[in-house]
Design an enzyme around this catalytic site. Structure first.
Site, PDB file in Angstrom:
ATOM      1  N   LYS A 157      21.028  28.987   1.201  1.00  0.00           N
ATOM      2  CA  LYS A 157      21.352  30.006   1.080  1.00  0.00           C
ATOM      3  C   LYS A 157      23.110  30.163   0.410  1.00  0.00           C
ATOM      4  O   LYS A 157      24.335  29.915   1.321  1.00  0.00           O
ATOM      5  CB  LYS A 157      21.386  31.733   0.617  1.00  0.00           C
ATOM      6  CG  LYS A 157      21.800  32.831   0.203  1.00  0.00           C
ATOM      7  CD  LYS A 157      20.976  34.026   0.882  1.00  0.00           C
ATOM      8  CE  LYS A 157      21.873  35.712  -0.077  1.00  0.00           C
ATOM      9  NZ  LYS A 157      21.535  36.817   0.282  1.00  0.00           N
TER      10      LYS A 157
ATOM     11  N   SER B 235      18.792  38.916  -3.014  1.00  0.00           N
ATOM     12  CA  SER B 235      19.809  38.143  -3.299  1.00  0.00           C
ATOM     13  C   SER B 235      19.648  37.208  -2.969  1.00  0.00           C
ATOM     14  O   SER B 235      20.314  36.405  -3.115  1.00  0.00           O
ATOM     15  CB  SER B 235      21.208  38.889  -2.405  1.00  0.00           C
ATOM     16  OG  SER B 235      20.795  38.789  -0.916  1.00  0.00           O
TER      17      SER B 235
ATOM     18  N   SER C 169      16.711  41.137   1.345  1.00  0.00           N
ATOM     19  CA  SER C 169      17.297  39.694   0.364  1.00  0.00           C
ATOM     20  C   SER C 169      16.846  38.596   1.175  1.00  0.00           C
ATOM     21  O   SER C 169      16.521  37.286   0.072  1.00  0.00           O
ATOM     22  CB  SER C 169      18.527  39.297   0.432  1.00  0.00           C
ATOM     23  OG  SER C 169      19.673  40.439  -0.192  1.00  0.00           O
TER      24      SER C 169
END
Length: 481
Positions: free
Chosen positions: A81, A156, A180
């Site tokens: 990420k 996210s 997330s």
């Protein structure tokens, strides 16, 4: 011929590389080739690193030829990420303020995974600084959900979930400050684990005061594995977990044998199940699918299942205040002034709010109250099951549905099952529970007692054995721009 390799799990692929039946370079090239085919549709990666990946893979193969011992993740492609720092690789955090930022050091988790001979395939798209449950940011196109390209993969850790579901890689790193890891795991039909607070150390993310925005969420954030099988997440945890002096919240992990934990039987365990926590408006298909999945724990796994609400209230305002409290408001407000309309509107609204000290102290008191409620509740139960999210995947370019089951709700209401366990620091995972009638994934959340990460993994693995999911591949929906 190597393209089908990416349908295998990380455990299998690492074993093939260890035995010399597959080279790390062959595996990496297969991942790069598949990315070239599918990434234009999925848009999971904001920064791909094919040259670096091939260099890393070539070095792994050379070490194997010399007879050196390879790490547990030998040659396995990894997506990271874009909120998680990677030395020498751009890490934008989805913000124009960091559009050209290249860290000088890896996050601890990246450092450990690369030391175990994983191969960095690239960085995956996330919303600006992670302040959203979906994947929009001002720099890059929004990732698409591979099950239906008109839908969000959640966030996210949006790109990480999308990359896994599209089978671009077998493992990914996400971060979870309010769900997330679990949110995109649920929306993308993969597995995601938020271990107990401190099991996986963080640095520099959330800890380095030099970087406003990046330094937020210190007592809420976790970094966790995202994979297509439970065993692969356990394998990643065996590499990532353990204390580090750079993270004052990190704790020992010698009480958990991550891989052995998968085999623990569930007979006689006391499991609570709540379809709505007593207040959450839930899509009827989500409610039905997760209820049927939860009942299998009693019917087929020998557990004692009781449908009961844990007494959690709607604490979304508390969550918002804690996030603001742990943000560098001064630094981020200066950033917002400089960026203007190039900052995400919902983040700008948070920064412009007139926060008062009582907002923060009340939120901290409420967090203590919830922690006390949950440890008392978990004295009666070994695990708590619930939907991961209140809705299936919804269209791109929205923060969340404002109508669920005919009722008007806030646009963040669909996230209500997740963030309470960032308050408490309890381990929580999302497992694929089934699908809607239109073929969209639905996740079930499995929450354990404080520090009982092994039992969350055991329950996840037991459910996977009776309702496996890795053999089900998405067919890629039609994109709608």
């Amino acid at each position: 011929m190597f393209d089908v390799l990416l349908d295998e799990d990380a455990t299998t692929l690492a074993a093939l590389v260890h035995r010399g039946e597959l080279s790390a370079r062959e595996l990496t090239q297969a991942a790069i080739d598949r990315m070239e085919q599918r990434e234009p549709l999925i848009k999971a990666f904001c920064t791909a690193t094919p040259e670096l990946a091939l260099q890393q893979a070539t070095a792994i193969d050379a070490r194997r030829r010399r007879g050196e011992t390879l790490g547990a993740l030998a040659g396995v492609p990894l997506a990271v990420k874009d909120l998680i720092c990677t030395a020498g690789v751009k890490t934008t955090s989805g913000s124009a303020a960091y559009a050209d930022f290249v860290p000088q050091e890896d996050d601890i988790t990246v450092e450990r995974l690369l030391a175990a001979d994983a191969v960095l395939l690239g960085k995956t798209t996330a919303p600006e600084f992670g302040y959203s449950g979906v994947g929009h940011n001002p720099l890059f196109p929004s990732p698409r959900n591979p099950w239906d390209l008109s839908k969000t993969p959640g966030g996210s850790s949006a790109g990480s979930g999308a990359a896994l579901a599209a089978r671009l890689c077998p493992m990914a790193l996400g971060s979870d400050g309010g769900g997330s890891v679990r949110i995109p795991a649920a929306h993308c039909g993969v597995y995601g684990l938020k271990a107990s607070m401190g099991r996986v150390p963080l640095w520099p993310g959330c800890r380095d005061e030099r970087y406003p925005g990046v330094s937020s969420w210190e007592s809420l954030e976790h970094i966790g594995p995202m994979t297509r099988t439970v065993r692969d997440s356990a394998l990643m945890m065996s590499v990532m977990a353990g204390p580090d002096m750079r993270d004052r919240h990190s704790i020992p992990c010698n009480d958990v044998d991550w891989l052995t934990a998968l085999n623990k039987p569930l007979e006689g365990l006391r499991i609570a199940f709540s379809a709505d926590f007593g207040y959450i408006t839930v899509d009827p298909e989500v409610r039905d699918v997760v209820t049927q999945a939860a009942r299998r724990f009693a019917r087929e796994l020998g557990a004692e299942l009781e449908e009961v609400d844990p007494g959690i209230a709607d604490e979304s305002a508390t969550f918002a205040a804690l996030v603001a409290f742990e943000s560098d408001l001064a630094g981020m407000r200066q950033m917002q002034t400089a960026l203007g309309s190039r900052m995400s509107p919902h983040l700008t609204a948070m920064l412009q709010r007139d926060w008062r000290a009582e907002n923060f102290t009340d939120a901290n008191t409420t967090r203590k109250k919830l922690c006390n409620q949950m440890w008392r509740f978990m004295q009666r139960y070994d695990l708590l099951l619930s939907p991961t999210l209140a809705v299936p995947p919804f269209p791109l370019n929205m923060q969340g549905p404002e109508v669920i089951d005919g009722r008007m709700v806030r646009s963040d209401h669909w996230l209500s099952f997740c963030f309470p366990f960032n308050f408490t620091g309890q381990p929580a995972a999302s497992v694929p529970a089934g699908f809607t009638a239109s073929g969209l994934p639905i996740g079930m959340q499995i929450v354990g007692r404080h520090l009982d990460d092994g039992l969350v993994l055991a329950a996840s693995a037991a459910f996977e054995r009776i309702q496996p999911w890795n053999h089900i591949a998405c067919s890629f929906g039609v994109a709608h721009d």
